[in-house]
Design a protein around this motif. Structure first.
Motif, PDB file in Angstrom:
ATOM      1  N   ILE A  60      63.978  51.662  32.562  1.00  0.00           N
ATOM      2  CA  ILE A  60      63.663  51.504  33.989  1.00  0.00           C
ATOM      3  C   ILE A  60      62.559  52.461  34.411  1.00  0.00           C
ATOM      4  N   GLN A  61      62.647  53.671  33.861  1.00  0.00           N
ATOM      5  CA  GLN A  61      61.621  54.642  34.217  1.00  0.00           C
ATOM      6  C   GLN A  61      60.275  54.264  33.613  1.00  0.00           C
ATOM      7  N   SER A  62      60.326  53.698  32.390  1.00  0.00           N
ATOM      8  CA  SER A  62      59.050  53.374  31.752  1.00  0.00           C
ATOM      9  C   SER A  62      58.359  52.230  32.490  1.00  0.00           C
ATOM     10  N   ILE A  63      59.136  51.352  33.082  1.00  0.00           N
ATOM     11  CA  ILE A  63      58.510  50.288  33.879  1.00  0.00           C
ATOM     12  C   ILE A  63      57.909  50.888  35.143  1.00  0.00           C
ATOM     13  N   GLY A  64      58.514  51.970  35.604  1.00  0.00           N
ATOM     14  CA  GLY A  64      57.936  52.636  36.774  1.00  0.00           C
ATOM     15  C   GLY A  64      58.673  52.358  38.067  1.00  0.00           C
TER      16      GLY A  64
ATOM     17  N   ASP B 194      36.234  53.522  29.375  1.00  0.00           N
ATOM     18  CA  ASP B 194      35.006  53.220  30.065  1.00  0.00           C
ATOM     19  C   ASP B 194      35.354  53.173  31.543  1.00  0.00           C
ATOM     20  N   ASN B 195      34.704  54.006  32.306  1.00  0.00           N
ATOM     21  CA  ASN B 195      35.114  54.111  33.710  1.00  0.00           C
ATOM     22  C   ASN B 195      34.911  52.842  34.486  1.00  0.00           C
ATOM     23  N   LYS B 196      33.972  52.058  34.006  1.00  0.00           N
ATOM     24  CA  LYS B 196      33.648  50.884  34.804  1.00  0.00           C
ATOM     25  C   LYS B 196      34.732  49.822  34.690  1.00  0.00           C
ATOM     26  N   VAL B 197      35.178  49.586  33.505  1.00  0.00           N
ATOM     27  CA  VAL B 197      36.138  48.504  33.311  1.00  0.00           C
ATOM     28  C   VAL B 197      37.405  49.072  32.678  1.00  0.00           C
ATOM     29  N   MET B 198      38.445  49.045  33.454  1.00  0.00           N
ATOM     30  CA  MET B 198      39.677  49.673  33.001  1.00  0.00           C
ATOM     31  C   MET B 198      40.237  49.090  31.709  1.00  0.00           C
ATOM     32  N   SER B 199      40.137  47.770  31.578  1.00  0.00           N
ATOM     33  CA  SER B 199      40.832  47.138  30.461  1.00  0.00           C
ATOM     34  C   SER B 199      40.195  47.511  29.123  1.00  0.00           C
ATOM     35  N   ASN B 200      38.937  47.958  29.157  1.00  0.00           N
ATOM     36  CA  ASN B 200      38.296  48.287  27.892  1.00  0.00           C
ATOM     37  C   ASN B 200      38.541  49.722  27.498  1.00  0.00           C
ATOM     38  N   LEU B 234      50.127  45.104  29.721  1.00  0.00           N
ATOM     39  CA  LEU B 234      51.425  45.691  30.065  1.00  0.00           C
ATOM     40  C   LEU B 234      51.229  47.075  30.674  1.00  0.00           C
ATOM     41  N   GLN B 235      50.372  47.871  30.007  1.00  0.00           N
ATOM     42  CA  GLN B 235      50.116  49.216  30.520  1.00  0.00           C
ATOM     43  C   GLN B 235      49.575  49.138  31.942  1.00  0.00           C
ATOM     44  N   PHE B 236      48.689  48.170  32.124  1.00  0.00           N
ATOM     45  CA  PHE B 236      48.089  48.063  33.442  1.00  0.00           C
ATOM     46  C   PHE B 236      49.121  47.623  34.470  1.00  0.00           C
ATOM     47  N   LYS B 238      52.232  48.183  34.335  1.00  0.00           N
ATOM     48  CA  LYS B 238      53.091  49.333  34.628  1.00  0.00           C
ATOM     49  C   LYS B 238      52.406  50.271  35.620  1.00  0.00           C
ATOM     50  N   LYS B 239      51.093  50.412  35.449  1.00  0.00           N
ATOM     51  CA  LYS B 239      50.342  51.274  36.351  1.00  0.00           C
ATOM     52  C   LYS B 239      50.434  50.737  37.776  1.00  0.00           C
ATOM     53  N   ILE B 240      50.304  49.407  37.872  1.00  0.00           N
ATOM     54  CA  ILE B 240      50.382  48.792  39.200  1.00  0.00           C
ATOM     55  C   ILE B 240      51.783  48.994  39.786  1.00  0.00           C
ATOM     56  N   ILE B 241      52.790  48.790  38.940  1.00  0.00           N
ATOM     57  CA  ILE B 241      54.158  48.985  39.422  1.00  0.00           C
ATOM     58  C   ILE B 241      54.322  50.423  39.898  1.00  0.00           C
ATOM     59  N   ARG B 242      53.787  51.355  39.098  1.00  0.00           N
ATOM     60  CA  ARG B 242      53.914  52.765  39.481  1.00  0.00           C
ATOM     61  C   ARG B 242      53.259  53.013  40.830  1.00  0.00           C
ATOM     62  N   THR B 243      52.119  52.340  41.050  1.00  0.00           N
ATOM     63  CA  THR B 243      51.441  52.537  42.318  1.00  0.00           C
ATOM     64  C   THR B 243      52.268  51.946  43.454  1.00  0.00           C
ATOM     65  N   LEU B 244      52.784  50.730  43.207  1.00  0.00           N
ATOM     66  CA  LEU B 244      53.579  50.084  44.250  1.00  0.00           C
ATOM     67  C   LEU B 244      54.846  50.873  44.539  1.00  0.00           C
ATOM     68  N   GLU B 245      55.439  51.346  43.465  1.00  0.00           N
ATOM     69  CA  GLU B 245      56.709  52.060  43.614  1.00  0.00           C
ATOM     70  C   GLU B 245      56.482  53.535  43.910  1.00  0.00           C
ATOM     71  N   LYS B 246      55.254  53.965  43.778  1.00  0.00           N
ATOM     72  CA  LYS B 246      54.871  55.362  43.946  1.00  0.00           C
ATOM     73  C   LYS B 246      55.601  56.293  42.972  1.00  0.00           C
ATOM     74  N   THR B 247      55.843  55.789  41.771  1.00  0.00           N
ATOM     75  CA  THR B 247      56.455  56.650  40.755  1.00  0.00           C
ATOM     76  C   THR B 247      55.349  57.126  39.822  1.00  0.00           C
ATOM     77  N   TYR B 248      54.570  58.072  40.288  1.00  0.00           N
ATOM     78  CA  TYR B 248      53.376  58.454  39.539  1.00  0.00           C
ATOM     79  C   TYR B 248      53.685  59.345  38.335  1.00  0.00           C
ATOM     80  N   GLN B 249      52.800  59.261  37.362  1.00  0.00           N
ATOM     81  CA  GLN B 249      52.881  60.167  36.221  1.00  0.00           C
ATOM     82  C   GLN B 249      51.617  61.016  36.187  1.00  0.00           C
ATOM     83  N   ILE B 250      51.649  61.995  35.311  1.00  0.00           N
ATOM     84  CA  ILE B 250      50.530  62.956  35.306  1.00  0.00           C
ATOM     85  C   ILE B 250      49.188  62.270  35.049  1.00  0.00           C
ATOM     86  N   ASP B 251      49.203  61.192  34.266  1.00  0.00           N
ATOM     87  CA  ASP B 251      47.944  60.490  33.971  1.00  0.00           C
ATOM     88  C   ASP B 251      47.370  59.794  35.196  1.00  0.00           C
TER      89      ASP B 251
END
Lengths: 357, 537
Positions: A60-64, B194-200, B234-236, B238-251
Motif C-alpha cells: 500500500i505504501q509503495s503504491i503511494g 532527461d529533464n525535458k521528457v520524464m519517461s526517457n 508504473l513508476q510514473f 505511482k508518482k502521480i498517485i503520490r502527488t494526488l495522495e500527497k504521500t511524498y518521498q525524498i525523490d
C-alpha cells in the motif's frame, strides 16, 4: 458531520497470496494480489500473520496511498463460533478465537487477524462481514432423523447476502422485507432461503447436503455411501477428499479446472449439456425444497456464483422454478465488493455494527 | 618456463642436445646483448641460417626488453614482434646468473603467438568465453566493456544507438561513470534523467573488474528493468498517485542547489529523531511536502500522518478536545501543525504542554513567517526553534528552475494530454530573474496556464507565448465572456479577486480577510471552494 466518502481497505487471504483492494465507498480504487514467499507458505497459517501484514502495508505504501485517509479495514471472516449475519467489529475475543482456531484452521481465519493488526497501526476500526459460520437457521431446520445429529449452517453467507441486497435494491425493496431463495453455484452449491434478512434454512454443501457441484458429490444415498466407504478401502481423509474435491462435474467430465469446462462446452457441447441437465434438475429441486420453508411465499429467486455464468444451466433451472417466482441471475461472486459494502453500511450508519462475544 | 630461470654456463654445455629439442625457442644473450646461443626452434622463428656471430638481440626483436631485465634482475613476459619477418611472438626474458649471483646475460624463451593461442585455447575456457561474449553482443543484453585506459573493448550491438535515442549527451555521462567506477573501485548505479521528457530515463550500472586486486577494466550495463516501458509507466503512475495522495518521498523533492540539498540532508537526519521539528519557508516552498517526506523516512512511516492548521485550531472553542482528536487519529504517527498566523501566548502554552506530554506522536511545525522571539512564549520558542529546516525561496535557488520546470511540465503534459517537450531557454532565463513570491506553487500555476493555453501542435513554449499570457494575466479580471452563465462568471470573478487580495497581502489570511471584509473562517471556506491552495505555510 458525516463524511460522504469512506475509504476501506479490504483483505482476503488466499492460500499463497493475499488479495487486497482499496475502496472509496463501493468503488474499487485498485485491487492487488500480494504474493507470499515459499518460505512463508510453508509456515503454519497463523505463523504467516506478521509477514502477510508487512507485505500488505508495504504494497500500500509503495503504491503511494495516504494511509491517514483510510477509514476502516475489513477482512474476510474466518471459522468463528456460529453467529448471526451482519458486520462485526473485530475485537479481542474474536482475535483470541481465531488465534486458537476454535472452529478449525482455514486461511480465511487470517482475514480478521490481519485487518485487526493493520487497523491498530492506523488507529481505525477493523471489521468482518458475514463469515461462513453465519447461523440463522431455524431450530426445526437443524433436526435430522438421528436425534443426536444436527444439521449445521455453513454456506456462502457473504455472497448470498450481498446478492440478496443487490436483488432487493433491484426490486426497489429492502432486503429485510423480502423472502428470497438464493442459489450460490460455485465450487460448492448452497441454496439458502432468506426470510426477512435471515437465512433460516440452507443446505450444507460442504458436508454433502444438497445438489452436486463443480467438484462435490452432494447428497448420496446413505446405503451406497456406507457401502462405498467400506468397499473402497480408502482412508477417511481420502474418501472425504474424493467426495469434496473429485466428484460432481469434475468426475462426470473428467476435467480438473473450472476453465476446462468452458473449453469443453465449446468442443463437446452435447456432453457438457447432459451434465448440466442433471445439475439443473438437482438445483431446481433444492430451490423447490427451500421454497416450501416459507410456504411458497417467495418474492424472487437468484442464481449466483461462477456456474451462473453458463446460460444453458441458468435457463434449464429457470424453466423448472419459474412457477415459484421470478428468477434473477448474478454471475460470479465479488468477495471484495461484498466486504466493502458490508463495512460501508456500518460506516454510513445504515446498519448497526455487531459485537462478537 | 619459470624453472629455467637460473641456467648457468655449465648446464648449458651439458644439455645442448636437450635445449635443441625444446618445444620453445631459446636464446642466450650476453651482457652486451650479443647472441651466444639459439636453439633450432629459435632459428626458425627468427628466420636465421645459423650464423649468429654478428647478430644482437636488438636486430631480432623490436623493443627487446633485455636492458630492463639486466637492471632489475627480474623476469619479464611480454608480446614482441620479430624484426625480419614481422612475426608476433610471446617472449619470456629471464636474467642469467652465475652461482654467485653475478649477472652473465639474459635467457629468452620465444614462442609464436599463434602457438601460444592454441595452447591457451586447449588449456582454458577462452573459446567458450569468447563464444558467450559474441552471443551476448547479439542478444538483448545491453552492456559495454571498457579497459583500464578507458578504451572500449566490447559493446553490445545497439548500446550507443539506445543511449543516443535517449539523449545526445549520454556519451559523456557514460564515460564519466566508467571512470568513477574504476577510480573508486566500487559498483555505481546511476539514473540519467532527461529533464525535458520524464519517461526517457535510464539506469546504468557500472562495475569495475578486478583480478587479484588489479584493476582490469569496467563493465557497464543498461538496467533492463528501468528500460522497460511498462515499468516506467508504473513508476510514473505511482508518482502521480503520490502527488494526488500527497504521500511524498525524498525523490519528489526536486532540485540540486546547495540550499535544497542541505534541506534534504537535514530531513534525512531529523527523520530518525523524535524531537519536535520546525520547517520554515515562504508560502509555496514545499513545507508540507517536506514534512511528509520526513514522516515517510521515519520509523513511523507505517502510521498515520495528520495535517492540522494550528491557527484555526487555536481559534476554535474547544481546543483541548480538538487536540485530543488529533492525538487519537494520529497515534504512533506524525502530526504536522502549520501556523500561518501568530497565535496567542496562552494557546502556545496549551500546545506546549500537549507536545510535552505525548510520546505517541511526533510533532512537526510549519511556519511561513519570520520567527520573532517577542511573539512567542520563551519556552515555546525554545522548543520549536531548536531543530529547524529552512526551505529556500525559489528566487534563492534559481538554478533549480529548469529542473523544476521539467518535472512540472511532464506532470502537466500527462494531466492535460499535451505534448510540450521544452520551454525556451529565454523563458527559463527570464523566470530565473523573477521574484516568485508564491514560489513553486506559483511556478506550477504559471506553467499550468501556459500548458492550458497551448494547442496540440505546440512543442516548445517561447518568450512570445509567455508575453501573450502575461498580458492576459493583467486583464484577467475582465475575462468573463458573454457565453458564460452568470453564476460561473460571478464565481470566476470572486476567485480572481480573492487571489489578487491574497497576493497583495503576501498570502496572510488575516490581513486578506480583513481587507475583503470577511471572517478568516469564511476566507478559508472560499479558498477551499475555489481550490486555492491553502499553501500549507
Amino acid at each position: 458531520m458525516t463524511k460522504k466518502i469512506y475509504r476501506i481497505l479490504v483483505i482476503n487471504p488466499l492460500v499463497e497470496s493475499t488479495r487486497i483492494a482499496l475502496f472509496e465507498n463501493d468503488e474499487c480504487l485498485y485491487e492487488q494480489l500480494v504474493v507470499l514467499t515459499d518460505v512463508c507458505v510453508a509456515k503454519g497459517i497463523i505463523a504467516q500473520r506478521d509477514e502477510r501484514k508487512r507485505n500488505i502495508m508495504d504494497s500500500i505504501q509503495s503504491i503511494g496511498i495516504d494511509i491517514s485517509t483510510i477509514d476502516a479495514v475489513c477482512g474476510s471472516g474466518g471459522l468463528l463460533r456460529p453467529i448471526e449475519g451482519g458486520t462485526y467489529q473485530v475485537n479481542e475475543q474474536m482475535v483470541k478465537d481465531l488465534n486458537d482456531s476454535i472452529n478449525g484452521t482455514h486461511v480465511s481465519n487470517l482475514g480478521a487477524l490481519l485487518a485487526f493488526d493493520i487497523a491498530n497501526e492506523w488507529n481505525v476500526n477493523a471489521y468482518i462481514v458475514d463469515p461462513v459460520v453465519v447461523d440463522e437457521m431455524l431450530d426445526i431446520a437443524k433436526k435430522t432423523g438421528i436425534p443426536s445429529i444436527e444439521r449445521k449452517s455453513i454456506f456462502h453467507a457473504l455472497n448470498q447476502k450481498s446478492v440478496g441486497r443487490s436483488l432487493a435494491s433491484q426490486l426497489h425493496a429492502t432486503y429485510e422485507d423480502l423472502c428470497l431463495v438464493i442459489a450460490h453455484m460455485g465450487g460448492g452449491i448452497t441454496v439458502g432461503v432468506h426470510q426477512y434478512g435471515q437465512v433460516i434454512d440452507v443446505n450444507n454443501g460442504f458436508d454433502g447436503d444438497g445438489p452436486f457441484s463443480f467438484e462435490r458429490a452432494g447428497s448420496i444415498p446413505n446405503k451406497d455411501l456406507i457401502q462405498l466407504s467400506f468397499d473402497s478401502g480408502m482412508s477417511k481423509e481420502a474418501l472425504q477428499h474424493q467426495l469434496i474435491n473429485k466428484s460432481g462435474i469434475k468426475a462426470y467430465l473428467d476435467i480438473e479446472r473450472s476453465a476446462d469446462l468452458k473449453i469443453l462446452l465449446r468442443s463437446q457441447p452435447e456432453k457438457v449439456k447432459e451434465v448440466f441437465d442433471i445439475l439443473a434438475y438437482q438445483v431446481a429441486k433444492e430451490i423447490g425444497k427451500m421454497s416450501t420453508v416459507v410456504s411458497g411465499n417467495v418474492n424472487a429467486i437468484a442464481l449466483t456464483g461462477d456456474l451462473a455464468g453458463y446460460d444453458y444451466l441458468n435457463q434449464k433451472i429457470i424453466e423448472q422454478v419459474s412457477w415459484i417466482a421470478d428468477t434473477y441471475v448474478f454471475p460470479g461472486e465479488n468477495v471484495m465488493l461484498a466486504l466493502a459494502r458490508g463495512t460501508l453500511r456500518v460506516l454510513q450508519g445504515i446498519e448497526k455494527v455487531k459485537q462478537y462475544n | 618456463m619459470q624453472g629455467v630461470m637460473k641456467i648457468t654456463a655449465n648446464i648449458l654445455d651439458r644439455y645442448d642436445h636437450l635445449f635443441h629439442n625444446l618445444p620453445v625457442g631459446l636464446l642466450l644473450v650476453d651482457k652486451n646483448d650479443k647472441i651466444n646461443y639459439l636453439n633450432k626452434i629459435a632459428l626458425d622463428i627468427f628466420d636465421l641460417d645459423g650464423d649468429i656471430s654478428t647478430v644482437s638481440i636488438n636486430g631480432l626483436l623490436e623493443n627487446a626488453s633485455t636492458t630492463d631485465v639486466k637492471q632489475m634482475h627480474d623476469p619479464i613476459e611480454k608480446r614482441d614482434i620479430t624484426k625480419r619477418n614481422r612475426k608476433q611472438v610471446v617472449t619470456l626474458y629471464s636474467p642469467y646468473l652465475s652461482e654467485q649471483g653475478e649477472l652473465l646475460g639474459v635467457v629468452i624463451l620465444v614462442e609464436p603467438l599463434s602457438l601460444f593461442h592454441e595452447r591457451v585455447s586447449q588449456l582454458t575456457n577462452i573459446d567458450l568465453v569468447q563464444g558467450v561474449l559474441q552471443e551476448l553482443r547479439n542478444s538483448h543484453a545491453k552492456f559495454r566493456v571498457v579497459l583500464v585506459d578507458h578504451s572500449e573493448w566490447l559493446s553490445s550491438e545497439d548500446w550507443w544507438d539506445e543511449l543516443h535515442a535517449i539523449s545526445r549527451h549520454a556519451d559523456k555521462w557514460v564515460h564519466k561513470l566508467a571512470e568513477i567506477a574504476m577510480e573508486s573501485r566500487r559498483e555505481i548505479k546511476e539514473t540519467f534523467e532527461d529533464n525535458k521528457v520524464m519517461s526517457n530515463h535510464i539506469e546504468i550500472i557500472s562495475k569495475p573488474i578486478q583480478k587479484y586486486g588489479k584493476l582490469i577494466g569496467c563493465v557497464q550495463f543498461l538496467n533492463a528493468d528501468k528500460l522497460n516501458k511498462s515499468e516506467q509507466e508504473l513508476q510514473f503512475a505511482k508518482k502521480i498517485i503520490r502527488t494526488l495522495e500527497k504521500t511524498y518521498q525524498i525523490d519528489d523533492i526536486i532540485g540540486e542547489s546547495p540550499a535544497i540539498n542541505i534541506a534534504r540532508e537535514h530531513a534525512k537526519l531529523y527523520a530518525k529523531m523524535e524531537t519536535p521539528l520546525l520547517i520554515r519557508g515562504e508560502m509555496g516552498t514545499g513545507k508540507y511536502m517536506l514534512a511528509r517526506v520526513i514522516h515517510t523516512l521515519s520509523d513511523r512511516y507505517s502510521h498515520p500522518f495528520i495535517r492540522c492548521n494550528f491557527s484555526a485550531l487555536a481559534n476554535s472553542n474547544n481546543m483541548s478536545m480538538e487536540l485530543e482528536h488529533v492525538l487519537r487519529s494520529g497515534r504512533n504517527g506524525t502530526v504536522y501543525f502549520y501556523m500561518d498566523e501568530i497565535i496567542e501566548k496562552e494557546k502556545q502554552g496549551q500546545l506546549l504542554s500537549f507536545v510535552d506530554n505525548i510520546e505517541e506522536l511526533r510533532v512537526i511545525f510549519g511556519c511561513s513567517q519570520g520567527l520573532l522571539s517577542e511573539h512567542w512564549k520563551d519556552s515555546f520558542y525554545n522548543m520549536i526553534q531548536r531543530y529547524q529546516i529552512t526551505l529556500p525561496a525559489l528566487r534563492e535557488r534559481q538554478e533549480d528552475i529548469s529542473l523544476l520546470v521539467g518535472t512540472l511540465l511532464a506532470k502537466l503534459n500527462r494531466r492535460y494530454h499535451t505534448n510540450i517537450s521544452k520551454i525556451d531557454k529565454e523563458v527559463i532565463e527570464y523566470w530565473k530573474k523573477c521574484e516568485w513570491p508564491g514560489n513553486i506553487a506559483q511556478l506550477e500555476r504559471t506553467l499550468e496556464n501556459l500548458v492550458l493555453e497551448a494547442d496540440a501542435f505546440t512543442h516548445v513554449i517561447t518568450k512570445e507565448q509567455l508575453e501573450k499570457d502575461d498580458s492576459k494575466e493583467t486583464r484577467h479580471l475582465h475575462r468573463a465572456s458573454s457565453h458564460m452563465p452568470l453564476q460561473t462568471a460571478i464565481d470566476q470573478f470572486e476567485k480572481d479577486y480573492i487571489m489578487l487580495a491574497l497576493q497583495q497581502h503576501d498570502f496572510n489570511k488575516t490581513k486578506t480577510a480583513k481587507s475583503l471584509g470577511i471572517s478568516v473562517r469564511n476566507l478559508y471556506y472560499k479558498m477551499d471552494k475555489y481550490k486555492i491552495d491553502r499553501g500549507a505555510p
